[in-house]
Design a protein around this motif. Structure first.
Motif, PDB file in Angstrom:
ATOM      1  N   THR A 639       0.818  -1.225   0.000  1.00 37.08           N
ATOM      2  CA  THR A 639       0.000   0.000   0.000  1.00 37.08           C
ATOM      3  C   THR A 639       0.846   1.266   0.000  1.00 37.08           C
ATOM      4  N   GLY A 640       2.131   1.160   0.331  1.00 41.44           N
ATOM      5  CA  GLY A 640       2.942   2.368   0.402  1.00 41.44           C
ATOM      6  C   GLY A 640       2.507   3.293   1.515  1.00 41.44           C
ATOM      7  N   GLY A 641       2.213   2.721   2.672  1.00 41.10           N
ATOM      8  CA  GLY A 641       1.711   3.490   3.810  1.00 41.10           C
ATOM      9  C   GLY A 641       0.258   3.163   4.082  1.00 41.10           C
ATOM     10  N   ALA A 642      -0.319   3.858   5.046  1.00 39.84           N
ATOM     11  CA  ALA A 642      -1.703   3.593   5.447  1.00 39.84           C
ATOM     12  C   ALA A 642      -2.679   4.064   4.384  1.00 39.84           C
ATOM     13  N   ARG A 643      -3.734   3.293   4.189  1.00 40.45           N
ATOM     14  CA  ARG A 643      -4.846   3.671   3.293  1.00 40.45           C
ATOM     15  C   ARG A 643      -6.062   3.946   4.166  1.00 40.45           C
ATOM     16  N   PRO A 644      -6.366   5.225   4.431  1.00 37.70           N
ATOM     17  CA  PRO A 644      -7.500   5.560   5.296  1.00 37.70           C
ATOM     18  C   PRO A 644      -8.811   5.646   4.511  1.00 37.70           C
ATOM     19  N   VAL A 645      -9.880   5.181   5.136  1.00 40.36           N
ATOM     20  CA  VAL A 645     -11.218   5.236   4.554  1.00 40.36           C
ATOM     21  C   VAL A 645     -12.185   5.721   5.623  1.00 40.36           C
ATOM     22  N   ALA A 646     -13.055   6.642   5.247  1.00 39.66           N
ATOM     23  CA  ALA A 646     -14.144   7.084   6.128  1.00 39.66           C
ATOM     24  C   ALA A 646     -15.458   6.749   5.454  1.00 39.66           C
ATOM     25  N   GLY A 647     -16.462   6.401   6.244  1.00 41.64           N
ATOM     26  CA  GLY A 647     -17.726   6.046   5.631  1.00 41.64           C
ATOM     27  C   GLY A 647     -18.831   5.880   6.640  1.00 41.64           C
ATOM     28  N   VAL A 648     -19.930   5.319   6.171  1.00 39.80           N
ATOM     29  CA  VAL A 648     -21.078   5.071   7.029  1.00 39.80           C
ATOM     30  C   VAL A 648     -21.753   3.785   6.560  1.00 39.80           C
ATOM     31  N   ALA A 649     -22.197   2.999   7.519  1.00 33.92           N
ATOM     32  CA  ALA A 649     -22.916   1.763   7.227  1.00 33.92           C
ATOM     33  C   ALA A 649     -24.349   1.895   7.722  1.00 33.92           C
ATOM     34  N   LEU A 650     -25.271   1.265   7.015  1.00 37.11           N
ATOM     35  CA  LEU A 650     -26.684   1.253   7.391  1.00 37.11           C
ATOM     36  C   LEU A 650     -27.138  -0.194   7.525  1.00 37.11           C
ATOM     37  N   GLU A 651     -27.814  -0.508   8.618  1.00 37.67           N
ATOM     38  CA  GLU A 651     -28.426  -1.816   8.806  1.00 37.67           C
ATOM     39  C   GLU A 651     -29.928  -1.616   8.908  1.00 37.67           C
ATOM     40  N   TRP A 652     -30.678  -2.259   8.029  1.00 37.53           N
ATOM     41  CA  TRP A 652     -32.111  -2.009   7.955  1.00 37.53           C
ATOM     42  C   TRP A 652     -32.833  -3.328   7.680  1.00 37.53           C
TER      43      TRP A 652
END
Length: 684
Positions: A639-652
């Motif tokens: 990856t050449g360092g950290a791969r950051p991800v931000a997001g949101v999950a929905l459970e319905w």
């Protein structure tokens, strides 16, 4: 030790607890103790000091579902009923229970309907003849302290101990009981008799296989605790009952569980109860309007959080382990000797870009009354024209298991799936989106497992494996789109050994959860040696009506690690928003933090038992992934360092469906995934 044991019993010592581990069946001292228990039980039923009583019982009836290979994960709550009962008894044996309060909560779709006696407590420790499920599950099994019991049962004194009751500490003898003929419909369990009076203080038992009348029942476990009321009468105080069932037609890794838990108190004696009160069915229910008007002291959610249900789970699991030591495992299971089935629904039919459409069929055989369990499966890829199969022979005795297995299968390179197999089959066939990178794995080995309590398990495995590279099946095309190539993951032949330590969840009764697994693997072959260490952990902590979930996953491999055992990251299942499996190497790590927030929403109902649910879970999250030390010749760089991800999950849809949005903080790409909840992937 045997001489000391007989002397202690003969003198009926009621001093401090003494550990008595000798297990001599049917010797004279234990027979005398049992006869005292039988005589005392008969005397109590005719005791003129108690003409009648009224009491209150409050408790829960839970319906749970458990799925997945070897049922490693704890069961999931499907439906909860909380009940309040008025309990009445009148000499010589009339019983009445009236449900005066009842409310429920549905967490997953279900049409479960309980037998009437599932909604009430056990009176008189079942009486002389034990019935469950209104006689449809178990009927007319002789009680081990009935007048004719000595003709049917063997007894052995196995311990002397103290049981702490709310009123006092009671010294008791634990007497093991089992049928003298294994084919007899009977109970297998322990009688805990008061050392001074021979009164029954606790009854813990299950049933022999021939006692079960319902072919879907796996087993029933019961713990009945009595208390000393009015300083004289031993009557019900606390009760736990668990009924475990399997799927009715096919053998699948799916189990339904009815778990009842009751506390009984507020006894009032000799109030002159009228005869008319006991007419009609033993358990009745007030009209719906009166049930709904019942005044509960707290909300259902609060009652479930304060209920010691989690402790009941541990008690029942420990009870099953202890009871399994008295007889062979097979005589305690009501499961059929042979059934058609498979490890998942996809074993019957699945699709991917290597095999094409692949039908299969499997089954299970339990020879020798179930002492062994033999599971097998055969499948055939219509496009790759390869025959696959597996067979596993397991011997389980209490907490220990010994398994021998051989298999030839198409497998994904990762140990943890990133998608349910059913959804992957649909997406691969219709859109060309196949979320697997496959090898042909041929293997044979032996595994020894041991459970340390109800949540921790250890397993050691040794065997042989051959990993062969496979390609996309020629002339195979999806309905739309096109398949990506399958990477060359040729691995060769290896002798391998693995040690796995696993901690499962503790069930729905615990707000805080710690789960995880560590696997240490070593292999030798093809002129190389390697060591591979992998692990995962998950921590769940409630905070002010929300849940913080911290999860980690990763691994390390030595320089000789074969390419089919490397680690990969990206996209669905790891870093949504990054390209799917864009990075990999001999080492990788993934960390993630979720904040799960329940949000009320309008509920839509579709029939009597299915709805969209009264809330959805919104879970913003942050994830970081690394992969380094790539293996030359594979398509995965670091990856050449950290791969950051931000997001949101929905459970319905009552938490059945999970949709996840992720945004790559390095590349600015957005990703979206959807699937059924991971809990159910094991059966799909």
């Amino acid at each position: 030790m045997g001489r000391i044991l007989r002397g202690v019993v003969a003198l009926h010592l009621a001093t401090g607890p003494v550990m008595l581990r000798a297990q001599t069946w049917n010797d004279e001292p234990v027979r005398q103790l049992v006869r005292r228990g039988i005589a005392r039980r008969m005397a109590v039923l005719g005791d003129s000091g108690i003409q009648d009583y009224a009491a209150r019982a409050q408790g829960f009836v839970f319906f749970l579902a458990q799925v997945g290979e070897e049922f490693r994960e704890p069961p999931r709550l499907v439906k909860t009923d909380q009940l309040s009962l008025e309990v009445y008894w009148k000499a010589p044996g009339a019983s009445k229970q009236r449900i005066v309060g009842r409310r429920d909560r549905v967490d997953l779709p279900t049409d479960i309907a309980y037998h009437r006696d599932h909604l009430g407590i056990v009176q008189n420790n079942f009486g002389d003849r034990i019935r469950l499920g209104d006689g449809h599950e178990v009927r007319d099994v002789l009680h081990p302290l009935a007048s004719q019991a000595e003709e049917v049962y063997d007894y052995a004194l196995i311990d002397s101990l103290a049981i702490r009751l709310p009123q006092r500490l009671v010294s008791v003898y634990e007497v093991a009981v089992r049928p003298n003929t294994p084919a007899t419909a009977a109970i297998v369990g322990s009688l805990f008799l008061d050392a001074s009076s021979a009164e029954l203080v606790r009854l813990r038992f299950t049933f022999s296989a021939s006692a079960y009348l319902d072919a879907t029942i796996e087993d029933i476990t019961i713990v009945l605790d009595n208390g000393l009321w009015d300083a004289r009468f031993w009557l019900p105080r606390h009760q736990e009952i668990e009924i475990r069932r399997r799927t009715p037609v096919l053998e699948l890794p799916a189990r339904g569980i009815i778990r009842a838990r009751w506390d009984i108190d507020q006894y009032h004696f000799n109030g002159g109860l009228p005869e008319r009160l006991f007419r009609g069915p033993e358990i009745v229910q007030l009209p719906l309007a009166e049930l709904e008007a019942y005044q509960w002291e707290e909300t259902l959610d609060e009652a479930m959080r304060t209920s010691p249900e989690s402790g009941a789970t541990v008690d029942l699991e420990e009870a099953r382990t202890a009871l399994g030591r008295l007889v062979s495992r097979g005589t305690l299971s009501g499961l059929s000797a042979a059934r058609i089935g498979a490890g998942s629904v996809s074993d019957f039919l699945h699709y991917n870009r290597v095999e094409g459409l692949s039908p299969g069929l499997g089954g299970v055989v339990r020879p020798g009354g179930g002492l062994l369990e033999v599971r097998g499966w055969l499948g055939y890829g219509l496009s790759d024209e390869r025959l696959k199969g597996r067979v596993r022979i397991t011997h389980a005795g209490g907490a220990r298991t010994l398994s021998v297995e051989a298999a030839r299968e198409i497998r994904d390179l990762l140990d943890e799936p990133v998608i349910s197999r059913v959804l992957n089959s649909v997406l691969a066939q219709e859109l060309g989106d196949d979320f697997g990178d496959y090898i042909l794995l041929e293997r044979a080995g032996v595994e020894v497992g041991y459970r340390l309590g109800s949540v921790v398990a250890v397993a050691a495995e040794a065997g042989w494996e051959r990993a062969s590279g496979v390609a996309v099946a020629p002339l195979l095309t999806p309905a739309t789109g096109r398949f990506r190539p399958n990477p060359d993951l040729e691995g060769g032949d290896f002798a391998v050994g693995r040690l796995r330590v696993e901690r499962a969840g503790q069930g729905f009764g615990f707000d805080r959860q710690i789960t995880g697994q560590v696997v240490v693997e070593a292999g030798r072959g093809e002129g190389v040696e390697f060591v591979r260490v992998s692990g995962r952990a998950r921590f769940t902590v409630p905070v002010a009506g929300t849940q913080w979930v911290v999860s980690t996953r990763g691994g390390w491999g030595s320089a000789g690690l074969p390419r089919h055992r490397l680690f990969v990251l990206g996209g669905r299942g790891t870093l949504v928003g990054e390209p799917f499996r864009a990075w990999g190497g001999r080492s990788a790590a993934l960390a993630r933090v979720d904040l799960r927030i329940p949000v009320p929403v309008p509920e839509l109902r579709f029939g009597p038992w299915f709805s969209t649910g009264s809330h959805v879970v919104v879970a913003p999250y942050l994830a970081l992934g690394w992969a380094w030390r790539p293996i030359p010749g594979t398509p995965w760089p670091g990856t050449g360092g950290a791969r950051p991800v931000a997001g949101v999950a929905l459970e319905w849809f009552q938490g059945l469906i999970r949709t996840e949005f992720g945004f790559s903080l390095r590349d600015g790409e957005l990703g979206v995934t959807g699937d059924v909840r991971r809990d159910f992937w094991g059966i799909l």
